[in-house]
Scaffold this motif. Structure first.
Motif, mmCIF file in Angstrom:
data_model
loop_
_atom_site.group_PDB
_atom_site.id
_atom_site.type_symbol
_atom_site.label_atom_id
_atom_site.label_comp_id
_atom_site.label_asym_id
_atom_site.label_seq_id
_atom_site.Cartn_x
_atom_site.Cartn_y
_atom_site.Cartn_z
ATOM 1 N N GLU A 1 1.527 8.778 5.679
ATOM 2 C CA GLU A 1 0.376 8.786 6.567
ATOM 3 C C GLU A 1 -0.313 7.434 6.618
ATOM 4 O OE1 GLU A 1 -2.209 12.012 5.530
ATOM 5 O OE2 GLU A 1 -0.539 13.424 5.405
ATOM 6 N N ARG A 2 0.459 6.385 6.472
ATOM 7 C CA ARG A 2 -0.121 5.049 6.458
ATOM 8 C C ARG A 2 -0.426 4.576 7.873
ATOM 9 N NH1 ARG A 2 3.247 1.310 5.295
ATOM 10 N NH2 ARG A 2 5.064 2.595 5.620
ATOM 11 N N PRO B 1 0.406 14.334 -6.200
ATOM 12 C CA PRO B 1 1.352 14.465 -5.086
ATOM 13 C C PRO B 1 0.719 14.258 -3.718
ATOM 14 C CG PRO B 1 1.649 16.248 -6.649
ATOM 15 C CD PRO B 1 0.455 15.483 -7.100
ATOM 16 N N GLU B 2 -0.534 14.707 -3.545
ATOM 17 C CA GLU B 2 -1.196 14.548 -2.247
ATOM 18 C C GLU B 2 -1.398 13.065 -1.918
ATOM 19 O OE1 GLU B 2 -2.642 16.310 -4.814
ATOM 20 O OE2 GLU B 2 -1.891 18.274 -4.199
ATOM 21 N N ASP B 3 -1.789 12.282 -2.942
ATOM 22 C CA ASP B 3 -1.982 10.843 -2.728
ATOM 23 C C ASP B 3 -0.647 10.152 -2.458
ATOM 24 O OD1 ASP B 3 -4.638 11.264 -3.130
ATOM 25 O OD2 ASP B 3 -4.679 10.438 -5.165
ATOM 26 N N ALA B 4 0.399 10.591 -3.155
ATOM 27 C CA ALA B 4 1.718 10.003 -2.938
ATOM 28 C C ALA B 4 2.212 10.293 -1.522
ATOM 29 C CB ALA B 4 2.709 10.535 -3.963
ATOM 30 N N MET B 5 2.029 11.525 -1.065
ATOM 31 C CA MET B 5 2.437 11.879 0.298
ATOM 32 C C MET B 5 1.675 11.054 1.326
ATOM 33 S SD MET B 5 4.802 14.179 0.437
ATOM 34 C CE MET B 5 4.610 15.036 1.974
ATOM 35 N N ASP C 1 0.815 -1.221 0.000
ATOM 36 C CA ASP C 1 0.000 0.000 0.000
ATOM 37 C C ASP C 1 0.849 1.273 0.000
ATOM 38 O OD1 ASP C 1 0.912 -0.171 2.561
ATOM 39 O OD2 ASP C 1 -1.020 0.173 3.515
ATOM 40 N N SER C 2 2.153 1.167 0.126
ATOM 41 C CA SER C 2 3.003 2.362 0.097
ATOM 42 C C SER C 2 3.771 2.500 -1.217
ATOM 43 C CB SER C 2 3.997 2.336 1.260
ATOM 44 O OG SER C 2 4.938 1.303 1.078
ATOM 45 N N VAL C 3 3.412 1.704 -2.205
ATOM 46 C CA VAL C 3 4.037 1.833 -3.518
ATOM 47 C C VAL C 3 3.408 3.036 -4.223
ATOM 48 C CG1 VAL C 3 4.360 0.752 -5.768
ATOM 49 C CG2 VAL C 3 4.595 -0.601 -3.680
#
Ligand code: ZN
Length: 81
Positions: A42-43, A33-37, A24-26
């Protein structure tokens, strides 16, 4: 020590493998960019089963998807990626 059953090589010791990250962090280049951050920083880190990306670095050098219990380290499945 964990024994990991590589789909290409058979059962091998964990020292032959490299843990990369949880699936889930790939992050892809197409992600905003917000989704990548959010995916990177923020996992949640829940206990229990997790899908992880590993590499058989000192074997076939292939990427593997391993479903592993974070608490017990028991491996439920190993798939070629
Ligand atoms: Zn292998």
């Amino acid at each position: 020590m964990l024994l990991i059953s590589c789909p290409h090589c058979g059962e091998r010791a964990q020292v032959e493998f490299t843990y990369e990250r949880t699936l889930d962090s790939v992050v892809t280049l197409a992600m905003p960019p917000e989704d990548a951050m959010r995916a990177l920083y923020e996992r949640a880190n829940p206990r229990g089963l997790d899908d992880e990306l590993w590499r058989h670095s000192y074997g076939c050098r292939q990427w593997l998807l391993i479903r592993r219990n974070r608490t017990t380290h028991a491996i439920e499945s190993v798939k070629a990626r």
